[in-house]
Write a protein that holds these residues in place. Structure first.
Motif, PDB file in Angstrom:
ATOM      1  N   SER A   1       0.835  -1.203   0.000  1.00  0.00           N
ATOM      2  CA  SER A   1       0.000   0.000   0.000  1.00  0.00           C
ATOM      3  C   SER A   1       0.874   1.259   0.000  1.00  0.00           C
ATOM      4  O   SER A   1       1.972   1.261   0.553  1.00  0.00           O
ATOM      5  CB  SER A   1      -0.900  -0.014   1.234  1.00  0.00           C
ATOM      6  N   ILE A   2       0.381   2.293  -0.630  1.00  0.00           N
ATOM      7  CA  ILE A   2       1.042   3.596  -0.737  1.00  0.00           C
ATOM      8  C   ILE A   2       2.412   3.460  -1.400  1.00  0.00           C
ATOM      9  O   ILE A   2       3.416   3.972  -0.926  1.00  0.00           O
ATOM     10  CB  ILE A   2       1.145   4.328   0.628  1.00  0.00           C
ATOM     11  N   GLU A   3       2.431   2.754  -2.492  1.00  0.00           N
ATOM     12  CA  GLU A   3       3.646   2.580  -3.288  1.00  0.00           C
ATOM     13  C   GLU A   3       3.403   3.213  -4.661  1.00  0.00           C
ATOM     14  O   GLU A   3       2.352   3.027  -5.268  1.00  0.00           O
ATOM     15  CB  GLU A   3       3.950   1.085  -3.443  1.00  0.00           C
TER      16      GLU A   3
ATOM     17  N   GLY B   1      -6.656  -5.267  -5.881  1.00  0.00           N
ATOM     18  CA  GLY B   1      -6.238  -4.070  -5.160  1.00  0.00           C
ATOM     19  C   GLY B   1      -6.843  -2.801  -5.745  1.00  0.00           C
ATOM     20  O   GLY B   1      -7.755  -2.850  -6.576  1.00  0.00           O
ATOM     21  N   ARG B   2      -6.298  -1.660  -5.286  1.00  0.00           N
ATOM     22  CA  ARG B   2      -6.800  -0.357  -5.723  1.00  0.00           C
ATOM     23  C   ARG B   2      -5.631   0.587  -5.976  1.00  0.00           C
ATOM     24  O   ARG B   2      -4.648   0.584  -5.246  1.00  0.00           O
ATOM     25  CB  ARG B   2      -7.724   0.255  -4.667  1.00  0.00           C
TER      26      ARG B   2
ATOM     27  N   THR C   1      -9.753  -0.128  -9.715  1.00  0.00           N
ATOM     28  CA  THR C   1      -9.870  -1.331  -8.900  1.00  0.00           C
ATOM     29  C   THR C   1      -9.616  -2.584  -9.740  1.00  0.00           C
ATOM     30  O   THR C   1      -9.329  -2.504 -10.934  1.00  0.00           O
ATOM     31  CB  THR C   1     -11.276  -1.418  -8.258  1.00  0.00           C
TER      32      THR C   1
ATOM     33  N   THR D   1      -0.585   2.975  -5.227  1.00  0.00           N
ATOM     34  CA  THR D   1      -1.462   1.941  -4.677  1.00  0.00           C
ATOM     35  C   THR D   1      -2.136   2.446  -3.403  1.00  0.00           C
ATOM     36  O   THR D   1      -1.528   3.170  -2.615  1.00  0.00           O
ATOM     37  CB  THR D   1      -0.678   0.654  -4.372  1.00  0.00           C
ATOM     38  N   LEU D   2      -3.388   2.058  -3.218  1.00  0.00           N
ATOM     39  CA  LEU D   2      -4.138   2.414  -2.005  1.00  0.00           C
ATOM     40  C   LEU D   2      -4.275   1.227  -1.064  1.00  0.00           C
ATOM     41  O   LEU D   2      -4.804   1.365   0.032  1.00  0.00           O
ATOM     42  CB  LEU D   2      -5.529   2.934  -2.376  1.00  0.00           C
ATOM     43  N   SER D   3      -3.860   0.073  -1.524  1.00  0.00           N
ATOM     44  CA  SER D   3      -3.913  -1.150  -0.730  1.00  0.00           C
ATOM     45  C   SER D   3      -2.808  -2.056  -1.259  1.00  0.00           C
ATOM     46  O   SER D   3      -2.160  -1.728  -2.258  1.00  0.00           O
ATOM     47  CB  SER D   3      -5.280  -1.830  -0.891  1.00  0.00           C
ATOM     48  N   GLU D   4      -2.601  -3.191  -0.609  1.00  0.00           N
ATOM     49  CA  GLU D   4      -1.705  -4.175  -1.209  1.00  0.00           C
ATOM     50  C   GLU D   4      -2.296  -4.530  -2.563  1.00  0.00           C
ATOM     51  O   GLU D   4      -3.486  -4.833  -2.666  1.00  0.00           O
ATOM     52  CB  GLU D   4      -1.580  -5.408  -0.316  1.00  0.00           C
ATOM     53  N   THR D   5      -1.477  -4.468  -3.589  1.00  0.00           N
ATOM     54  CA  THR D   5      -1.994  -4.592  -4.951  1.00  0.00           C
ATOM     55  C   THR D   5      -1.156  -5.562  -5.766  1.00  0.00           C
ATOM     56  O   THR D   5       0.065  -5.532  -5.706  1.00  0.00           O
ATOM     57  CB  THR D   5      -1.998  -3.200  -5.634  1.00  0.00           C
TER      58      THR D   5
END
Length: 198
Positions: A20-22, A40-41, A60, A82-86
């Motif tokens: 997340s946050i990558e 993921g998102r 998504t 990324t907003l989540s693990e993706t």
């Protein structure tokens, strides 16, 4: 899913597991890959000179990320984060073009998808020009729901925070909160455990 995963892998795609946050790519970089979200998102955003974030879109599972830029000679106008693990499928641009040249049905599907996305973007821009916050919010909710297979009432869970909705529509967070409550009273949205359903 826009393009079959096995087909992409057969043309050299690899799966990247991203926390997340990558950052996937940054504004100003040259597009070199086709990306498709397996799970993921991802948000597409721009940060202005004052440091204010403008979210362009939230993507998504099953959606592709800025694929239209592979067809023109331009740099990315946004960041992808990324907003989540993706899990992302990533295939080099040259392999992607070979795939669509050798599979005309995929090329037609991509054209249809891009046309639908462009159409929805036009509608969203028109709604965002409105001074009425309800029109702006309804427009963005319709845009995101347009990618869902289930179009029945309240079937779509809005995976955006009130702050993200404010950023996308250009409204203040307080206005978003107030307007969402009004829309719930009008039976336009449902709220369950602070989650919005449209």
């Amino acid at each position: 899913m826009l393009i079959d995963i096995d087909l992409l892998i057969s043309y050299g795609a690899v799966i990247d597991e991203t926390p997340s946050i990558e950052t996937i790519f940054e504004e100003g970089e040259t597009p070199k890959y086709y990306y498709q979200i397996v799970d993921g998102r991802v948000k597409l955003n721009h940060v202005d000179e004052d440091g204010k974030e403008l979210i362009q879109s939230i993507l998504t599972t099953g959606q592709s990320v800025c694929e239209l830029l592979l067809f023109i000679d331009e740099k990315y106008p946004v960041n992808a984060v990324t907003l989540s693990e993706t899990k992302l499928l990533r295939i080099p641009k040259i392999n992607f073009f070979r795939l669509i040249n050798e599979n005309p049905d995929i090329s037609q599907d991509i054209n249809k998808f891009l046309s639908e996305r462009l159409y929805q973007k036009f509608i969203m821009m028109q709604n965002n020009a409105s001074l009425n916050p309800e029109v702006r919010l309804t427009g963005i909710l319709k845009y995101f729901k347009s990618f869902s297979n289930d179009q029945s009432a309240f079937s779509f869970e809005v995976l955006l925070t009130r702050k993200q909705l404010a950023s996308i529509t250009g409204l203040r967070i307080e206005t978003v909160i107030r307007t969402i409550k009004k829309m719930e009273a009008q039976n336009i949205v449902e709220i369950e455990n602070r989650k919005i359903f449209y």
